[in-house]
Design a protein around this motif. Structure first.
Motif, mmCIF file in Angstrom:
data_model
loop_
_atom_site.group_PDB
_atom_site.id
_atom_site.type_symbol
_atom_site.label_atom_id
_atom_site.label_comp_id
_atom_site.label_asym_id
_atom_site.label_seq_id
_atom_site.Cartn_x
_atom_site.Cartn_y
_atom_site.Cartn_z
ATOM 1 N N SER A 14 3.857 -52.882 -5.692
ATOM 2 C CA SER A 14 5.098 -53.203 -4.974
ATOM 3 C C SER A 14 6.192 -52.203 -5.291
ATOM 4 O O SER A 14 6.935 -51.770 -4.408
ATOM 5 N N LEU A 15 6.317 -51.827 -6.529
ATOM 6 C CA LEU A 15 7.318 -50.858 -6.958
ATOM 7 C C LEU A 15 7.077 -49.500 -6.300
ATOM 8 O O LEU A 15 8.013 -48.845 -5.836
ATOM 9 N N VAL A 16 5.828 -49.075 -6.224
ATOM 10 C CA VAL A 16 5.489 -47.804 -5.574
ATOM 11 C C VAL A 16 5.860 -47.861 -4.092
ATOM 12 O O VAL A 16 6.427 -46.913 -3.543
ATOM 13 N N LEU A 17 5.556 -48.961 -3.424
ATOM 14 C CA LEU A 17 5.901 -49.101 -2.013
ATOM 15 C C LEU A 17 7.410 -49.073 -1.789
ATOM 16 O O LEU A 17 7.896 -48.422 -0.862
ATOM 17 N N VAL A 18 8.157 -49.769 -2.620
ATOM 18 C CA VAL A 18 9.615 -49.797 -2.477
ATOM 19 C C VAL A 18 10.218 -48.412 -2.719
ATOM 20 O O VAL A 18 11.087 -47.962 -1.969
ATOM 21 N N LEU A 19 9.753 -47.715 -3.735
ATOM 22 C CA LEU A 19 10.311 -46.402 -4.046
ATOM 23 C C LEU A 19 9.902 -45.331 -3.037
ATOM 24 O O LEU A 19 10.605 -44.332 -2.878
ATOM 25 N N SER A 20 8.811 -45.520 -2.333
ATOM 26 C CA SER A 20 8.384 -44.526 -1.354
ATOM 27 C C SER A 20 8.955 -44.793 0.041
ATOM 28 O O SER A 20 8.744 -44.011 0.960
ATOM 29 N N PHE A 21 9.714 -45.873 0.206
ATOM 30 C CA PHE A 21 10.303 -46.208 1.490
ATOM 31 C C PHE A 21 11.383 -45.195 1.854
ATOM 32 O O PHE A 21 12.260 -44.879 1.074
ATOM 33 N N LYS A 22 11.306 -44.673 3.059
ATOM 34 C CA LYS A 22 12.287 -43.701 3.526
ATOM 35 C C LYS A 22 13.109 -44.337 4.633
ATOM 36 O O LYS A 22 12.577 -44.883 5.589
ATOM 37 N N THR A 23 14.427 -44.212 4.513
ATOM 38 C CA THR A 23 15.304 -44.762 5.536
ATOM 39 C C THR A 23 15.379 -43.807 6.709
ATOM 40 O O THR A 23 15.105 -42.619 6.592
ATOM 41 N N HIS A 24 15.788 -44.318 7.831
ATOM 42 C CA HIS A 24 15.922 -43.510 9.047
ATOM 43 C C HIS A 24 17.170 -42.654 8.928
ATOM 44 O O HIS A 24 18.253 -43.147 8.688
ATOM 45 N N SER A 25 17.008 -41.360 9.082
ATOM 46 C CA SER A 25 18.172 -40.477 9.073
ATOM 47 C C SER A 25 18.469 -40.052 10.496
ATOM 48 O O SER A 25 17.563 -39.914 11.314
ATOM 49 N N PRO A 26 19.769 -39.842 10.819
ATOM 50 C CA PRO A 26 20.094 -39.441 12.192
ATOM 51 C C PRO A 26 19.460 -38.097 12.519
ATOM 52 O O PRO A 26 19.483 -37.175 11.717
ATOM 53 N N SER A 27 18.898 -38.020 13.705
ATOM 54 C CA SER A 27 18.248 -36.782 14.109
ATOM 55 C C SER A 27 19.282 -35.762 14.545
ATOM 56 O O SER A 27 20.384 -36.092 14.926
ATOM 57 N N ALA A 28 18.909 -34.513 14.496
ATOM 58 C CA ALA A 28 19.811 -33.444 14.919
ATOM 59 C C ALA A 28 20.036 -33.485 16.416
ATOM 60 O O ALA A 28 21.019 -32.964 16.922
ATOM 61 N N ALA A 29 19.131 -34.122 17.153
ATOM 62 C CA ALA A 29 19.265 -34.191 18.605
ATOM 63 C C ALA A 29 20.315 -35.202 19.042
ATOM 64 O O ALA A 29 20.700 -35.233 20.191
ATOM 65 N N ALA A 30 20.770 -36.055 18.137
ATOM 66 C CA ALA A 30 21.752 -37.071 18.496
ATOM 67 C C ALA A 30 23.164 -36.510 18.402
ATOM 68 O O ALA A 30 23.983 -36.956 17.629
ATOM 69 N N THR A 31 23.447 -35.520 19.221
ATOM 70 C CA THR A 31 24.790 -34.962 19.251
ATOM 71 C C THR A 31 25.564 -35.621 20.375
ATOM 72 O O THR A 31 24.997 -35.922 21.423
ATOM 73 N N PRO A 32 26.852 -35.849 20.182
ATOM 74 C CA PRO A 32 27.625 -36.522 21.211
ATOM 75 C C PRO A 32 27.846 -35.609 22.404
ATOM 76 O O PRO A 32 27.797 -34.391 22.279
ATOM 77 N N PRO A 33 28.070 -36.184 23.569
ATOM 78 C CA PRO A 33 28.363 -35.362 24.725
ATOM 79 C C PRO A 33 29.685 -34.650 24.529
ATOM 80 O O PRO A 33 30.565 -35.152 23.847
#
Length: 158
Positions: A14-33
């Motif tokens: 469980s500890l290995v799974l929790v520590l290896s979890f990666k959060t979603h980071s904003p992509s470079a393609a998400a630039t505002p108009p």
């Protein structure tokens, strides 16, 4: 003894799974108009003083009933920054709506507004008034947008 070993192994897994979890980071393609440039446009006036001489000549030649006029709403201050909307009116109907200023100060603002601003612009242009739905997840931007849009509509007399 088997229960203790099983408990330790499951805890480690469980500890290995929790520590290896990666959060979603904003992509470079998400630039505002890109915001519509407002340099040279005074708030609440029709037309743009930064327009070229050829467009000025064409607008003076056309009759006032068929010419389009641009109105910029008052800037609405939101929690994350100002929001300002500009409308184009032709023959008493809204033909175009564009946000000229909106929060882009940090990546999260840019990500939110990259989907919220085009949606708000589209809905406002098709509705022709400020009676549009707010964008979920962009409540502050939507509130500021609606306030500035109503201000521009009031200046246009619509």
């Amino acid at each position: 003894m088997k229960r203790v070993i099983l408990a330790i192994v499951s805890t480690v897994a469980s500890l290995v799974l929790v520590l290896s979890f990666k959060t979603h980071s904003p992509s470079a393609a998400a630039t505002p108009p890109a915001a519509v440039g407002t340099s040279g446009t005074s708030t609440g006036t029709s037309g743009s003083s930064s327009s070229s001489s050829s467009s000025t000549k064409s607008s003076t030649k056309s009759s006032t009933s068929t010419s389009s006029k641009t109105y910029t709403g008052d800037s609405a201050m939101t929690r994350y920054g100002p929001v300002q909307v500009q409308i184009t009116v032709k023959n008493g109907a809204v033909t175009n709506v564009a946000a000229t200023d909106y929060p882009t100060g940090d990546p999260r603002d840019a990500q939110i507004n990259s989907y919220a601003i085009p949606q708000l612009n589209s809905e406002a242009a098709s509705a022709g008034n400020a009676n549009i739905d707010m964008v979920s997840g962009a409540t502050y931007t939507s509130e500021g947008y609606l306030s500035s849009l109503q201000s521009a509509l009031d200046k246009a007399g619509l």
